[in-house]
Every structure is written in C-alpha cells, then in structure tokens.
Write a protein that holds these residues in place. Structure first.
Motif, mmCIF file in Angstrom:
data_model
loop_
_atom_site.group_PDB
_atom_site.id
_atom_site.type_symbol
_atom_site.label_atom_id
_atom_site.label_comp_id
_atom_site.label_asym_id
_atom_site.label_seq_id
_atom_site.Cartn_x
_atom_site.Cartn_y
_atom_site.Cartn_z
ATOM 1 N N GLY A 1 22.045 -34.927 -4.494
ATOM 2 C CA GLY A 1 22.086 -35.890 -3.398
ATOM 3 C C GLY A 1 23.469 -36.427 -3.075
ATOM 4 O O GLY A 1 23.647 -37.166 -2.125
ATOM 5 N N GLY A 2 24.453 -36.064 -3.861
ATOM 6 C CA GLY A 2 25.825 -36.493 -3.625
ATOM 7 C C GLY A 2 26.712 -35.283 -3.449
ATOM 8 O O GLY A 2 26.272 -34.222 -3.022
ATOM 9 N N MET A 3 27.971 -35.438 -3.774
ATOM 10 C CA MET A 3 28.892 -34.314 -3.663
ATOM 11 C C MET A 3 29.672 -34.162 -4.955
ATOM 12 O O MET A 3 29.859 -35.112 -5.704
ATOM 13 N N SER A 4 30.108 -32.940 -5.231
ATOM 14 C CA SER A 4 30.885 -32.697 -6.443
ATOM 15 C C SER A 4 32.104 -31.841 -6.118
ATOM 16 O O SER A 4 32.084 -31.038 -5.190
ATOM 17 N N ILE A 5 33.161 -32.077 -6.892
ATOM 18 C CA ILE A 5 34.435 -31.382 -6.717
ATOM 19 C C ILE A 5 34.859 -30.848 -8.079
ATOM 20 O O ILE A 5 34.847 -31.581 -9.073
ATOM 21 N N LYS A 6 35.223 -29.586 -8.126
ATOM 22 C CA LYS A 6 35.725 -29.007 -9.383
ATOM 23 C C LYS A 6 37.175 -29.456 -9.576
ATOM 24 O O LYS A 6 37.986 -29.358 -8.667
ATOM 25 N N LEU A 7 37.467 -29.957 -10.783
ATOM 26 C CA LEU A 7 38.802 -30.462 -11.104
ATOM 27 C C LEU A 7 39.348 -29.805 -12.364
ATOM 28 O O LEU A 7 38.638 -29.729 -13.370
ATOM 29 N N PRO A 8 40.601 -29.359 -12.326
ATOM 30 C CA PRO A 8 41.230 -28.912 -13.575
ATOM 31 C C PRO A 8 41.599 -30.141 -14.413
ATOM 32 O O PRO A 8 41.636 -31.257 -13.901
ATOM 33 N N ALA A 9 41.858 -29.933 -15.674
ATOM 34 C CA ALA A 9 42.241 -31.044 -16.540
ATOM 35 C C ALA A 9 43.525 -31.683 -16.031
ATOM 36 O O ALA A 9 44.385 -31.025 -15.459
ATOM 37 N N GLY A 10 43.647 -32.984 -16.238
ATOM 38 C CA GLY A 10 44.866 -33.697 -15.867
ATOM 39 C C GLY A 10 44.604 -34.886 -14.969
ATOM 40 O O GLY A 10 43.469 -35.237 -14.672
ATOM 41 N N LYS A 11 45.692 -35.511 -14.532
ATOM 42 C CA LYS A 11 45.608 -36.681 -13.661
ATOM 43 C C LYS A 11 45.681 -36.219 -12.212
ATOM 44 O O LYS A 11 46.556 -35.432 -11.862
ATOM 45 N N HIS A 12 44.764 -36.721 -11.389
ATOM 46 C CA HIS A 12 44.681 -36.284 -9.996
ATOM 47 C C HIS A 12 44.513 -37.465 -9.063
ATOM 48 O O HIS A 12 43.915 -38.482 -9.430
#
Length: 137
Positions: free
Chosen positions: A77-88
């Motif tokens: 019901g929401g959205m997702s974003i793939k993130l690599p490790a680290g500060k973004h």
C-alpha cells in the motif's frame, strides 16, 4: 454482482517483529523537511536494503536518491526504494500531471469570457444609444 476481494491472513511472529523493530531503530531518518510538493530527509542504512515509505504510490510521485531519479515500487500500500548501504539524501516529489496545461487552458478561457462580455456589453450600449438617437429624431 459478486465482488472479487483479495485478502491475506498471517500469524504475527513476535521474534520477527522484535528483530524488525531493532533493525528499524538503528536505521532512522533525520533532517526531515516537508513542503507542499515534496518530502526530503537523510537516511543512513548499514547494509543494502529496501526503504519503505508509507505514501500511496499514485503515479504522481518521483523519487530521488542523492539527487538522482530512481524508480520505486508499490509495496504493502506504500512505496519502496532500493538503497545501497550508506548515508543518502532522499527526496520524494509530488506533481500533478497536466496541472500546467490546465492552468493555461483555464486562463485562456477566462480571458475569452472577459473579452466576450466586454464586446456584448459595449454592443448593447451602442444599440441603446442608437435607439435613443432614433427616438429623438
């Protein structure tokens, strides 16, 4: 008519929930800024992961990670974003498709209506004036 309803049933696994809470507690957002048309925040994750954001994915959202546009998917019901490790730095922008075109069309229509009314009013005044002059003769 019969409605097609899809639903799921799950058993709550307290250990999995506790592990999820521990992980989420480590990886939190900071510097959140909420504007009329965007959400910005910093996010620091220890490993490659999928960031879930509880905003409905209505097609009017664009996602940016560190200034680069990225794709997002609909998840729970929401959205997702793939993130690599680290500060973004994450930014989610909301835009209404066709808003600019709609404003332009509305503005042109208003101008046309104003011009039309000015022409009609001046035509009626001229006609009245002519009738008044004709009755005086």
């Amino acid at each position: 008519k019969e409605a097609n309803i899809t639903f799921g049933i799950a058993v709550l696994n307290q250990d999995a929930l506790d592990n999820l809470y521990a992980k989420l507690s480590k990886e939190q957002s900071s510097n959140e800024v909420l504007n009329k048309s965007s959400i910005e925040f910093d996010f620091n994750n220890e490993s490659d992961s999928t960031l879930y954001i509880g905003l409905p994915n209505l097609g009017a959202l664009t996602s940016y990670v560190d200034g680069q546009e990225v794709s997002h998917t609909t998840t729970a019901g929401g959205m997702s974003i793939k993130l690599p490790a680290g500060k973004h730095h994450i930014e989610i922008k909301y835009h209404i498709e066709g808003l600019t075109k709609g404003i332009i069309i509305t503005s042109i229509t208003i101008v046309i209506l104003i011009v039309y009314n000015v022409v009609i009013i001046s035509s009626r005044k001229r006609k009245k004036k002519e009738e008044t002059n004709d009755t005086k003769k």
